[in-house]
Design a protein around this motif. Structure first.
Motif, PDB file in Angstrom:
ATOM      1  N   SER A 140       0.831  -1.215   0.000  1.00  0.00           N
ATOM      2  CA  SER A 140       0.000   0.000   0.000  1.00  0.00           C
ATOM      3  C   SER A 140       0.863   1.261   0.000  1.00  0.00           C
ATOM      4  O   SER A 140       1.996   1.245   0.488  1.00  0.00           O
ATOM      5  N   LEU A 141       0.259   2.339  -0.501  1.00  0.00           N
ATOM      6  CA  LEU A 141       0.881   3.655  -0.372  1.00  0.00           C
ATOM      7  C   LEU A 141       1.026   3.972   1.120  1.00  0.00           C
ATOM      8  O   LEU A 141       0.123   3.697   1.908  1.00  0.00           O
ATOM      9  N   ASN A 142       2.137   4.540   1.500  1.00  0.00           N
ATOM     10  CA  ASN A 142       2.436   4.833   2.911  1.00  0.00           C
ATOM     11  C   ASN A 142       2.269   3.587   3.789  1.00  0.00           C
ATOM     12  O   ASN A 142       1.727   3.630   4.880  1.00  0.00           O
ATOM     13  N   ARG A 143       2.835   2.500   3.305  1.00  0.00           N
ATOM     14  CA  ARG A 143       2.705   1.223   4.036  1.00  0.00           C
ATOM     15  C   ARG A 143       3.411   1.263   5.374  1.00  0.00           C
ATOM     16  O   ARG A 143       3.098   0.483   6.267  1.00  0.00           O
ATOM     17  N   LEU A 144       4.394   2.190   5.518  1.00  0.00           N
ATOM     18  CA  LEU A 144       5.129   2.264   6.788  1.00  0.00           C
ATOM     19  C   LEU A 144       4.490   3.236   7.774  1.00  0.00           C
ATOM     20  O   LEU A 144       4.986   3.412   8.884  1.00  0.00           O
ATOM     21  N   GLY A 145       3.411   3.876   7.369  1.00  0.00           N
ATOM     22  CA  GLY A 145       2.631   4.699   8.290  1.00  0.00           C
ATOM     23  C   GLY A 145       3.339   5.948   8.783  1.00  0.00           C
ATOM     24  O   GLY A 145       3.193   6.329   9.938  1.00  0.00           O
TER      25      GLY A 145
END
Ligand SMILES: Cc1cc2nc3c(=O)[nH]c(=O)nc-3n(C[C@H](O)[C@H](O)[C@H](O)COP(=O)(O)O)c2cc1C
Length: 194
Positions: A140-145
């Motif tokens: 996902s986009l911005n998977r690392l939050g």
């Protein structure tokens, strides 16, 4: 026309790939120019960045903070800080490390506080956490939050192949957001207090 300067250091090429993605994202916004600047060059001539409407700061996380050559650039701006020469210029940041966390937030926090010391206006990532739910695809986009800026994880044994497309897309989203914000920011009449 608004201009975005992407100042970065990269020891082994991973952060350079992210810097290019930030630039590509910025260029999706009409009437925007984007230029990549080596931190080593910017350290020698920080005033060369005076003309940019927005600066996107990027470096790998080394030993839980900005890499040393990037820190050298940050320190080289102290004369500009003294005169608050970059006050109200937009700023944003991205970083990359081997670990999922790897203490990337420490690096982004230092970049953000640097911008605050300069009186700059920080643009966060502006994306929801892409990895927080069990149903979220791992790419996902911005998977690392990240919220303060764009985060990326590069597998250290895979060379440049180790940078996931989702992290490159997240960096591009930051570049686009900064370019959009820079155009909005230009509408504020000069001399009007923010
Ligand atoms: C001196 C050094 C320190 C590092 N410190 C960290 C660290 O604190 N956390 C982490 O997750 N990875 C750390 N790494 C791994 C790098 O962040 C990772 O390899 C990154 O992709 C390098 O980016 P670059 O190719 O742009 O230099 C370190 C690497 C080096 C060379």
């Amino acid at each position: 026309m608004t201009s975005v300067g992407i100042v970065y250091h990269s020891g082994f090429g991973h952060t350079a790939a992210l810097a290019r993605a930030v630039g590509e994202g910025a260029l999706t916004v009409p009437d925007t120019t984007a230029r990549l600047v080596f931190a080593e060059d910017a350290a020698r001539d920080p005033n060369g960045l005076d003309g940019y409407d927005a600066l996107v700061l990027g470096c790998p996380t080394y030993m839980a903070g900005p890499s040393a050559p990037f820190k050298e650039f940050l320190d080289a701006t102290s004369a500009i800080w003294l005169k608050q020469g970059w006050k109200d210029k937009l700023a944003a940041g991205f970083t990359n490390s081997g670990g999922y966390s790897g203490d990337k937030l420490s690096t982004l926090t230092q970049l953000m506080l640097f911008a605050m010391q300069h009186g700059m206006v920080w643009v966060g990532l502006g994306l929801p956490d892409g990895g927080g739910s069990g149903s979220a695809p791992p790419d996902s986009l911005n998977r690392l939050g990240g919220y303060a800026g764009a985060m990326a994880k590069s597998d250290t044994d895979l060379g440049l192949e180790g940078i996931p497309d989702s992290d490159l897309a997240t960096a591009a989203a930051l570049g686009r957001r900064v370019a959009v914000c820079a155009q909005r920011w230009q509408r504020v009449p000069e001399g009007v207090a923010q």
